[in-house]
Design an enzyme around this catalytic site. Sequence first.
Site, PDB file in Angstrom:
ATOM      1  N   ASP A 133       6.941  -4.172  -3.285  1.00 37.22           N
ATOM      2  CA  ASP A 133       7.941  -3.857  -4.308  1.00 37.22           C
ATOM      3  C   ASP A 133       7.694  -2.490  -4.939  1.00 37.22           C
ATOM      4  O   ASP A 133       8.565  -1.948  -5.620  1.00 37.22           O
ATOM      5  CB  ASP A 133       7.921  -4.926  -5.402  1.00 37.22           C
ATOM      6  CG  ASP A 133       6.587  -4.977  -6.131  1.00 37.22           C
ATOM      7  OD1 ASP A 133       6.513  -4.480  -7.263  1.00 37.22           O
ATOM      8  OD2 ASP A 133       5.613  -5.520  -5.578  1.00 37.22           O
ATOM      9  N   TYR A 139       0.710   5.170  -4.199  1.00 37.48           N
ATOM     10  CA  TYR A 139       0.700   3.990  -3.342  1.00 37.48           C
ATOM     11  C   TYR A 139       2.106   3.656  -2.861  1.00 37.48           C
ATOM     12  O   TYR A 139       2.334   3.441  -1.669  1.00 37.48           O
ATOM     13  CB  TYR A 139       0.093   2.806  -4.096  1.00 37.48           C
ATOM     14  CG  TYR A 139       0.262   1.481  -3.392  1.00 37.48           C
ATOM     15  CD1 TYR A 139      -0.437   1.205  -2.216  1.00 37.48           C
ATOM     16  CD2 TYR A 139       1.124   0.501  -3.893  1.00 37.48           C
ATOM     17  CE1 TYR A 139      -0.277  -0.015  -1.561  1.00 37.48           C
ATOM     18  CE2 TYR A 139       1.275  -0.717  -3.255  1.00 37.48           C
ATOM     19  CZ  TYR A 139       0.577  -0.968  -2.094  1.00 37.48           C
ATOM     20  OH  TYR A 139       0.736  -2.164  -1.436  1.00 37.48           O
TER      21      TYR A 139
END
Length: 285
Positions: free
Chosen positions: A101, A124
Site C-alpha cells: 500500500d 520504500y
Amino acid sequence: MTTLVFGKTGQVATELQARGTADTAILAIGREEADLSDPEACAAAIATHQPTAVINAAAYTAVDKAEEEEKLATAINGDAPAAMAQACAHRAIPFVHISTDYVFDGTGEHPWSPDDLTNPIGAYGRSKLAGERGIAQAGGCYAILRTSWVFSAHGNNFVKTMLRLGTERDALSIVADQIGGPTSAGSIAAACLKMAEQLASEPHKTGTYHFSAAPDVSWADFAREIFAQANLDCDIADISSADYPTPAARPLNSRLDCSATEAVFGIARPDWRSDLSNVIKQLAK
C-alpha cells in the site's frame, strides 16, 4: 506444478513453504543462491530451475533505512522483480509479486483501488513502485498483489512486538490515525498460490490486485485486539503519527479495495481476528 519462491526466511516465504504438496512443489531460494541486489542472478535462478510458476516473496522492507539506502532498495525492490518478470515472460510462465500500500500517498479515507493514481511518499514506496512498473513492462503473465500490515508467528512484526511489550509494560501509546487491514502471511501465501495456479491456465487475469484482511482498523485498535486475545492487561493510549515521528512518513490511509481480487480469482478478504487467533496459538506453543 513446481513454484519457485524468491525468499526463504521471510514471513510469506515461510508460509509458502508450509503449503507445498505433492501436486504443488515449493522450491524456496535464499540470498545465497539469488541475491536480490543482483538482478541477473535472479533471472539465472529461474533459467536454472525451470519452474512452472514464480512467486517473489523477498524484498527490502526496512522502511526507515530505505531513506538512506534508496539505491539498494530500488535494486532489490525494483530491478530484481523486473528481471524475474522478464525471465518468466521469456518462458511463458506466471509471475506473482507481492507489493504494498506504500505506493499510495495515504490521503483520504476511501479504500485504494488497483487503478488509483500512485504517489509514494517515501523511498520504500518508490522502490516498490519501480518494481511494479518493471513487471508490467516485461510483457508477461503476472499478478502484482498489493497488501498491508503483514503479521505471522515468524520474523519481526507488530503482533510479536505487542505481545512482548504487553508482558513488559502496563501501558503503551500507539498510533491511532493510520488505518489499514492487518493481513496474515498465511493468508497472503494462500492467495499467491491460488493466483499462480489460475494464471497458468488463464493468463488474461494478468494485472494488479489488492489483498488485505478485514475489518480495517487503526494500529491502536489492532493492539487492543492482540492484548484481548492474549489475555494481557496493558492499557492503550491513542496518539497521532505526529506524536511518533519516524525517518520515513507512513501512509495514514492504507485501506485497500479488494473487490477485483474476489471477482477475478475468487479470493475474499479474510477476517484478521481469526488469523490473529491462530498466530497467537502458534506462538503459545
